[in-house]
Design an enzyme around this catalytic site. Sequence first.
Site, PDB file in Angstrom:
ATOM      1  N   HIS A  63      30.894  47.053  42.296  1.00 18.94           N
ATOM      2  CA  HIS A  63      32.262  46.709  41.904  1.00 18.94           C
ATOM      3  C   HIS A  63      33.275  47.514  42.701  1.00 18.94           C
ATOM      4  O   HIS A  63      32.959  48.525  43.327  1.00 18.94           O
ATOM      5  CB  HIS A  63      32.468  46.891  40.391  1.00 18.94           C
ATOM      6  N   CYS A  64      34.507  47.018  42.683  1.00 19.37           N
ATOM      7  CA  CYS A  64      35.637  47.710  43.298  1.00 19.37           C
ATOM      8  C   CYS A  64      36.847  47.454  42.406  1.00 19.37           C
ATOM      9  O   CYS A  64      36.698  47.233  41.201  1.00 19.37           O
ATOM     10  CB  CYS A  64      35.864  47.238  44.735  1.00 19.37           C
ATOM     11  N   ARG A  65      38.025  47.454  42.969  1.00 18.62           N
ATOM     12  CA  ARG A  65      39.228  47.257  42.167  1.00 18.62           C
ATOM     13  C   ARG A  65      39.349  45.804  41.711  1.00 18.62           C
ATOM     14  O   ARG A  65      39.571  45.522  40.550  1.00 18.62           O
ATOM     15  CB  ARG A  65      40.460  47.675  42.977  1.00 18.62           C
ATOM     16  N   GLY A  67      37.288  43.015  43.380  1.00 17.78           N
ATOM     17  CA  GLY A  67      36.145  42.177  43.762  1.00 17.78           C
ATOM     18  C   GLY A  67      36.063  41.878  45.243  1.00 17.78           C
ATOM     19  O   GLY A  67      35.070  41.346  45.711  1.00 17.78           O
ATOM     20  N   ILE A  92      37.212  46.194  38.558  1.00 15.10           N
ATOM     21  CA  ILE A  92      37.557  47.046  37.419  1.00 15.10           C
ATOM     22  C   ILE A  92      38.831  46.546  36.732  1.00 15.10           C
ATOM     23  O   ILE A  92      39.006  46.731  35.532  1.00 15.10           O
ATOM     24  CB  ILE A  92      37.656  48.537  37.833  1.00 15.10           C
TER      25      ILE A  92
END
Length: 102
Positions: A63-65, A67, A92
């Site tokens: 995951h990241c901020r 996608g 997230i």
Amino acid sequence: MEDIEVDELKERLEKNEKFVFIDVREAYEYEDDNLGAWLIPLAQLPHKLAELEAHKEEEIIIHCRSGARSGNAKQFLESKGFPKVRNVLGGILAYRELEEED
């Protein structure tokens, strides 16, 4: 492999299911807010392949901020022969939004 929605991720985290969980954001983003994943910023991912090799056949959820970076990380790992990589759709941001709804 199919990407993963935040509701499925939340459920699996709550059940303590086994998978490799990686956050590809930068350290300052991770310090602000994190889900307890292994921090490997996207730019460092190529340098961490040797460490990740031990998990090659396991399910890896990234995951990241939002996608986008995790989508790039998924493509990179798949190109290196990792068959079970999933991207968290919405990142997230979507995860925290889901928590607010609960």
